[in-house]
Scaffold this motif. Structure first.
Motif, PDB file in Angstrom:
ATOM      1  N   ASP A 148      -1.871   8.677  -1.182  1.00  0.00           N
ATOM      2  CA  ASP A 148      -2.838   7.753  -1.767  1.00  0.00           C
ATOM      3  C   ASP A 148      -3.503   8.413  -2.969  1.00  0.00           C
ATOM      4  O   ASP A 148      -3.286   8.032  -4.099  1.00  0.00           O
ATOM      5  N   ASN A 149      -4.323   9.429  -2.690  1.00  0.00           N
ATOM      6  CA  ASN A 149      -4.918  10.180  -3.800  1.00  0.00           C
ATOM      7  C   ASN A 149      -5.331  11.568  -3.330  1.00  0.00           C
ATOM      8  O   ASN A 149      -5.519  11.809  -2.137  1.00  0.00           O
TER       9      ASN A 149
ATOM     10  N   GLU B 217       0.832  -1.204   0.000  1.00  0.00           N
ATOM     11  CA  GLU B 217       0.000   0.000   0.000  1.00  0.00           C
ATOM     12  C   GLU B 217       0.863   1.249   0.000  1.00  0.00           C
ATOM     13  O   GLU B 217       2.014   1.242   0.391  1.00  0.00           O
ATOM     14  N   THR B 218       0.263   2.328  -0.413  1.00  0.00           N
ATOM     15  CA  THR B 218       0.976   3.594  -0.484  1.00  0.00           C
ATOM     16  C   THR B 218       1.290   4.102   0.913  1.00  0.00           C
ATOM     17  O   THR B 218       0.439   4.105   1.778  1.00  0.00           O
TER      18      THR B 218
ATOM     19  N   LYS C 209      -8.763  11.984  -1.311  1.00  0.00           N
ATOM     20  CA  LYS C 209      -8.666  11.580   0.097  1.00  0.00           C
ATOM     21  C   LYS C 209      -7.941  12.662   0.906  1.00  0.00           C
ATOM     22  O   LYS C 209      -8.367  13.024   2.002  1.00  0.00           O
TER      23      LYS C 209
END
Length: 182
Positions: free
Chosen positions: A7-8, A2-3, A11
């Motif tokens: 993340d994005n 996972e990052t 978010k």
């Protein structure tokens, strides 16, 4: 994997916006609820403060908790704290249920080991309170009280000036603030 760092953007934007809203909410409600929210905390106030912090963090970080739900839970906690403390201020019986009683841990030159053990206090902590008050002689203290807010209050002996020779004599009466604790 996972990052870790990003993340994005959606978010991140939600977290930043929710953080600002939760911060403003807590500052405004704390200001409106008065000094009790930020004063020396007793056990009850401390628990409410931790719960509010947890709810704030959950509202900020968990995407499945909308701001209105998190804000509502924070407001309900503040309301409950207000109602409970208001009732405790008019009902000594209720107050004794939610607040701990103050306890004398040092009296007239003597440490009280049983009281110190019950409150889990060390001699060093009591001596630290004395130093903080600028007292460096046990004989100058009538009592030290472990208060409901976990603060140690140092109560000096009452002294009366002797008009015949300007020396200080000890007044052997017990302070009015100590008598109810004995």
């Amino acid at each position: 994997m996972e990052t870790v760092f990003f993340d994005n953007i959606d978010k991140l934007g939600r977290i930043v916006l929710t953080t600002v809203m939760v911060y403003v909410l807590i500052v405004l409600v704390t200001k409106a609820s008065g000094k009790r929210s930020t004063s020396q905390l007793n056990n009850f106030d401390w628990i409410v403060t931790v719960m509010i912090g947890s709810l704030g963090a959950s509202t900020i970080l968990l995407k499945n908790i909308p701001f209105i739900e998190g804000a509502s839970s924070i407001l309900v906690l503040y309301l409950l704290q207000f109602l409970i403390t208001k009732y405790a201020s008019i009902s000594p019986q209720f107050s004794s249920v939610i607040l701990s009683d103050p306890r004398i841990v040092f009296y007239q030159g003597q440490f009280l080991p049983e009281a110190m053990r019950a409150e889990r206090l060390t001699r060093q902590e009591i001596e630290c309170a004395m130093r903080a008050e600028g007292v460096n002689n046990f004989d100058d203290i009538e009592a030290i009280v472990f208060e409901s807010d976990a603060k140690l209050s140092v109560i000096p002996k009452q002294r009366q000036a002797d008009t015949s020779d300007d020396e200080q004599d000890v007044d052997h009466s017990v302070s009015e603030t100590i008598t109810p604790l004995m």
